[in-house]
Structures are given as C-alpha cells and as structure tokens.
Motif scaffolding. Structure first.
Motif, PDB file in Angstrom:
ATOM      1  N   ASN A  35      61.038  41.267  42.151  1.00  0.00           N
ATOM      2  CA  ASN A  35      61.963  42.176  41.469  1.00  0.00           C
ATOM      3  C   ASN A  35      61.621  43.650  41.696  1.00  0.00           C
ATOM      4  O   ASN A  35      62.499  44.501  41.700  1.00  0.00           O
ATOM      5  CB  ASN A  35      62.015  41.868  39.968  1.00  0.00           C
ATOM      6  N   LYS A  36      60.318  43.916  41.889  1.00  0.00           N
ATOM      7  CA  LYS A  36      59.897  45.299  42.148  1.00  0.00           C
ATOM      8  C   LYS A  36      60.600  45.852  43.384  1.00  0.00           C
ATOM      9  O   LYS A  36      60.947  47.033  43.445  1.00  0.00           O
ATOM     10  CB  LYS A  36      58.380  45.351  42.364  1.00  0.00           C
ATOM     11  N   LYS A  37      60.831  44.957  44.352  1.00  0.00           N
ATOM     12  CA  LYS A  37      61.468  45.391  45.609  1.00  0.00           C
ATOM     13  C   LYS A  37      62.903  45.850  45.375  1.00  0.00           C
ATOM     14  O   LYS A  37      63.490  46.514  46.224  1.00  0.00           O
ATOM     15  CB  LYS A  37      61.477  44.235  46.614  1.00  0.00           C
ATOM     16  N   LEU A  38      63.485  45.449  44.243  1.00  0.00           N
ATOM     17  CA  LEU A  38      64.893  45.794  43.994  1.00  0.00           C
ATOM     18  C   LEU A  38      65.051  47.172  43.344  1.00  0.00           C
ATOM     19  O   LEU A  38      66.149  47.708  43.259  1.00  0.00           O
ATOM     20  CB  LEU A  38      65.558  44.728  43.111  1.00  0.00           C
ATOM     21  N   VAL A  39      63.936  47.727  42.860  1.00  0.00           N
ATOM     22  CA  VAL A  39      64.023  49.044  42.216  1.00  0.00           C
ATOM     23  C   VAL A  39      64.497  50.078  43.239  1.00  0.00           C
ATOM     24  O   VAL A  39      63.991  50.133  44.346  1.00  0.00           O
ATOM     25  CB  VAL A  39      62.657  49.444  41.598  1.00  0.00           C
ATOM     26  N   GLY A  40      65.509  50.846  42.830  1.00  0.00           N
ATOM     27  CA  GLY A  40      66.078  51.850  43.732  1.00  0.00           C
ATOM     28  C   GLY A  40      67.355  51.359  44.407  1.00  0.00           C
ATOM     29  O   GLY A  40      68.116  52.140  44.950  1.00  0.00           O
ATOM     30  N   GLU A  41      67.600  50.029  44.357  1.00  0.00           N
ATOM     31  CA  GLU A  41      68.823  49.507  44.999  1.00  0.00           C
ATOM     32  C   GLU A  41      70.036  49.652  44.092  1.00  0.00           C
ATOM     33  O   GLU A  41      69.911  49.737  42.870  1.00  0.00           O
ATOM     34  CB  GLU A  41      68.635  48.026  45.328  1.00  0.00           C
ATOM     35  N   ASN A  42      71.213  49.685  44.720  1.00  0.00           N
ATOM     36  CA  ASN A  42      72.462  49.659  43.958  1.00  0.00           C
ATOM     37  C   ASN A  42      73.069  48.270  44.056  1.00  0.00           C
ATOM     38  O   ASN A  42      73.283  47.776  45.152  1.00  0.00           O
ATOM     39  CB  ASN A  42      73.455  50.675  44.526  1.00  0.00           C
ATOM     40  N   LEU A  43      73.314  47.632  42.917  1.00  0.00           N
ATOM     41  CA  LEU A  43      73.812  46.257  42.926  1.00  0.00           C
ATOM     42  C   LEU A  43      75.068  46.139  42.060  1.00  0.00           C
ATOM     43  O   LEU A  43      75.212  46.845  41.065  1.00  0.00           O
ATOM     44  CB  LEU A  43      72.741  45.299  42.381  1.00  0.00           C
ATOM     45  N   MET A  44      75.967  45.224  42.484  1.00  0.00           N
ATOM     46  CA  MET A  44      77.155  44.958  41.664  1.00  0.00           C
ATOM     47  C   MET A  44      76.759  44.019  40.529  1.00  0.00           C
ATOM     48  O   MET A  44      76.128  42.989  40.763  1.00  0.00           O
ATOM     49  CB  MET A  44      78.237  44.276  42.517  1.00  0.00           C
ATOM     50  N   VAL A  45      77.153  44.399  39.317  1.00  0.00           N
ATOM     51  CA  VAL A  45      76.778  43.598  38.152  1.00  0.00           C
ATOM     52  C   VAL A  45      78.046  43.313  37.343  1.00  0.00           C
ATOM     53  O   VAL A  45      78.851  44.220  37.111  1.00  0.00           O
ATOM     54  CB  VAL A  45      75.749  44.362  37.278  1.00  0.00           C
TER      55      VAL A  45
END
Ligand code: 5AD
Ligand code: SF4
Length: 406
Positions: free
Chosen positions: A346-356
């Motif tokens: 999950n740390k790798k996802l920090v900084g990403e833009n994701l559709m929620v």
C-alpha cells in the motif's frame, strides 16, 4: 448471495402490500436468509429464535426461514418457524402471504428491491457441482443452474439505465457459467456482452474456481472497459495433501502457475483469495505451505476462515482434529503475514491518483473502494459524493486502509 436473495424476497413482500421496517423490534414478520457456510452463522439464528420467543410471549410475531439451511438444521428449526421455504420455491412464500403476484415467476425473474441506489448484485447462476469436501453449498443450493444470458443482460441494462455505478455478478462458481446451458455460452461470452453496454460503471464477479479459469477469460479481461483488473481466486490451502482432501482439483504448483499467468496478462491485477485454516489433518508442514504461497502470490486481500465442520459433508466424517486454539493461532499468523504484505504494497500507492466509488460515510469521513477493491478513507466535504466516482489522491496508507483526498 444472501443479500441478493433478500432483495428478491423483499420485493415479494412489497408486492403483497407489506412495508419494510428498519427496526427489527417493530416487525410483525421477520424473515431470515440463512448461511450454512460456517456453524457461527447458524448459531446466530438459534440466538434469534430465543429473542423471538421472548417477543412472542408479549405479542404475535410471524417468523420465516429461507436461504441455505442444511437438512439437520432444518429438522431442528422446523418447530420455531411459521414457514420454511427453499429459495428456489418462492411460490410457497407467495401462497403464505396470500399474494399471487410473483407466484408464476421463477426466483431469478423477480425484480429485486435493490438495497442501494448505485451498487447492485446480479445473480448469474446458483448452486454448485464441485463438492469441495468441507462445503455446505452443494447440499443447500443444489446443482449449478446458469441463468439465461439475455435475462442477465436485461437486468444489467436496466441497472445501468438507472445509473447504477457498480454491479457484482454472483454465483458460487461464476467462471463455470454456461456449462449447463444448451447453447455453448461461456462466462467470457457473458462478460464481453455486458461490457458492450455504454455507461460509467464497473463490474465485479464472484467467485471463481481455479480449475475453471480459462485462458480466454484471462486474455479478455484486460481488453474490457468496465471490468477492473481484479480477480477473486480462492486458494483454500497451499498444501497438495490438504487440497486433495478438500477435493479442489489443483495443486500448489498449478495455482501458482495460474496466478503468474494472470499477473502476466492483466496489468496491475489485484488477486484476492479465500483460505481455510485448521482443515482436518492440517499439520504444521501443511500450514507452512499455505504461508509460503501467500508470500509468493502477494494477495491483495485474503478472506481467512477457521475450518467449521458442516454436518452431512464428506469432511465432516474426518476427525476435526485441530483445536480451536490452534485454528485461532494459525488465523492470527496468516493475518499478520498479510498485514505485513499490505503495509508494504500500500505504501507504493501513496502519491497515486485513483478512481474511487464512494459508498458510505461515518462521522466526518467518507469511505469507498478503488477499482481493485482497496478501501479508501476521505475527509468529508460539503458536497455529497456518495454513489459517485471521484478521483482521489492517496496521501497515506495503512495495511487495511488507504487515506486520500478528492
Ligand atoms: N469452514 C470454513 N470455511 C468455509 N468456507 C466454506 N466452507 C467452509 C467451512 N466448512 C469458506 C471457503 C469459501 C468461502 C466462501 O467460505 O473459503 O471459499
Ligand atoms: Fe463450495 Fe465453492 Fe467448492 Fe462449490 S466451489 S463446493 S461453493 S467452496
């Protein structure tokens, strides 16, 4: 599946002129849609029976039971319910309610009273032919029956027209969809057809059996617009000995190869799984193999269950020899491994833009899920985004949750 059944049952009640109350204590009729997967679900019903007996001492109360119930439980529960009906035999319910509105319809043909205005479950098949030795489903739901494709497409189309954002195709074994149909339709045909429907929506499907995972399905998935790169692929155990005893029809090696093939073909795919700990005869060595495969695959989320003996199944004849404490210990161990994997991933996802898709709120927070089914927490703003897709920047992460801002 039970939630979906309940939505169809609710619709029959509505047709009979009855109103739903959210407060159980106010109800004149209560209906239980049982789950027999584990004993704990059945025990909860016995708890309810006790509560209802207390209410009945003061006022009339009608009780109805349906869903998945094993024969032995049905016998014991018979005297506590005014009506017990098989989920596929809804005419028993309509006769009981003295309404004939839905009595001519098959269960699947009833228009459900969907619980949500933006998320919906759509059953595509029911029952199962696999007879995994621990599982109650083939006994409670019977053999696999696929729903005709045009009926499914009509229901999905109707939902998308009403602006539903998330649809979950349901079946005990979705990827064997069509095996019982005369016209050679496959699950891949079905999802391709659904994907052609225009709109802003996403579709999930549960649950797959590794042995029925076709190359065709793996190849088509990344080419579809509305199907997130997400596959639920129940593993159950990492030990060949236990897998054989469970009647799962694959080995650890075959499962790993399949997971690799999926990862290679479907970019950034999230694979979730089901695991049972403490199956009869599961030694430390068998359990070690499950831990090993968990590390190797790196699941996005495992649903870990402690083995629960189900009366009438093949495994119920084996001695349930792993103590409650040992099952608990193994459950904790797997959960800890998973926590570590997820904290890292999950740390790798920090900084990403994701559709929620925002689906709920609690106090000053909104909650939603990304395409690959990760839960995201967001601070509340004035505008109400529940039921909407929003673009979220991930600003922090924990093992079980991502934190973001719109
Ligand atoms: N005990 C524990 N878990 C079970 N499951 C099914 N039957 C049992 C049982 N008897 C789990 C399996 C399945 C999920 C839906 O429930 O992991 O994939
Ligand atoms: Fe139960 Fe799933 Fe196995 Fe069917 S495939 S018997 S539903 S665990």
């Amino acid at each position: 599946m039970n939630k979906s059944d309940a939505e169809r049952i609710a619709s029959v009640f509505e047709d009979a002129g009855l109103n739903e109350t959210k407060k159980e204590s106010e109800a004149d009729i209560v209906i239980t849609v049982a789950c027999s997967v584990r004993q704990s679900g059945i025990n909860r019903i016995y708890g309810k029976i006790k509560e209802w007996q207390d209410i009945r001492a003061k006022r009339p109360l009608t009780t109805i039971l349906s869903g998945c119930v094993l024969k032995s439980d049905r016998k014991k529960m018979n005297k506590f319910f005014d009506l017990i009906f098989e989920i596929n035999d809804v005419s028993k319910l309509t006769d009981f309610l003295e309404t004939n509105i839905a009595s001519e319809q098959k269960f699947f043909q009833i228009h459900p009273k969907y619980d949500s205005t933006f998320q919906a479950y759509v059953p595509i098949s029911t029952g199962c032919n696999n007879f995994c030795t621990y599982c109650a489903v083939p006994y409670t739901r019977g053999r696999e029956v696929s729903r005709p494709m045009d009926e499914i497409i009509t229901e999905v189309q109707r939902l998308i027209e009403k602006d539903y954002k998330e649809i979950t195709l349901l079946g005990q074994n979705v990827n064997s969809y069509g095996n019982d149909l005369k016209d050679d339709t496959t699950f891949t045909d079905l999802i391709k057809k659904i994907d052609e429907i225009e709109g802003t929506y996403r579709v999930y499907f549960y649950s797959n059996h590794p042995k029925d995972m076709s190359d065709e399905l793996i190849e088509i998935l990344p080419k579809l617009d509305h199907f997130p790169h997400y596959i639920h692929l129940p593993l159950q155990s990492g030990s060949d000995k236990i897998l054989k005893s469970m009647n799962r029809h694959y080995t650890q090696k075959q499962y790993l190869e399949l997971a690799e093939k999926i990862k290679k073909n479907v970019p950034e795919v999230a694979i979730t799984t089901d695991i049972i700990v403490g199956f009869p005869g599961e030694t430390e060595e068998d359990f070690f193999k499950t831990k090993q495969i968990m590390e190797k695959v790196g699941f996005s989320m495992p649903f870990i269950a402690k083995y629960s003996s189900r009366p009438g199944t093949v495994a119920a004849k084996l001695e349930d020899n792993i103590s409650k404490e040992e099952k608990e210990k193994r459950w904790r161990e797997l959960t800890a491994i998973q926590k570590e994997i997820l904290s890292r991933e999950n740390k790798k996802l920090v900084g990403e833009n994701l559709m929620v898709l925002i689906d709920s709120e609690k106090k000053d927070k909104y909650y939603g899920r990304t395409d690959n089914y990760k839960v995201v927490e967001l601070p509340k703003k004035q505008t109400d985004p529940i039921g909407q897709f929003v673009n979220v920047e991930i600003i922090d992460s924990e093992a079980w949750i991502l934190k973001g801002k719109i």
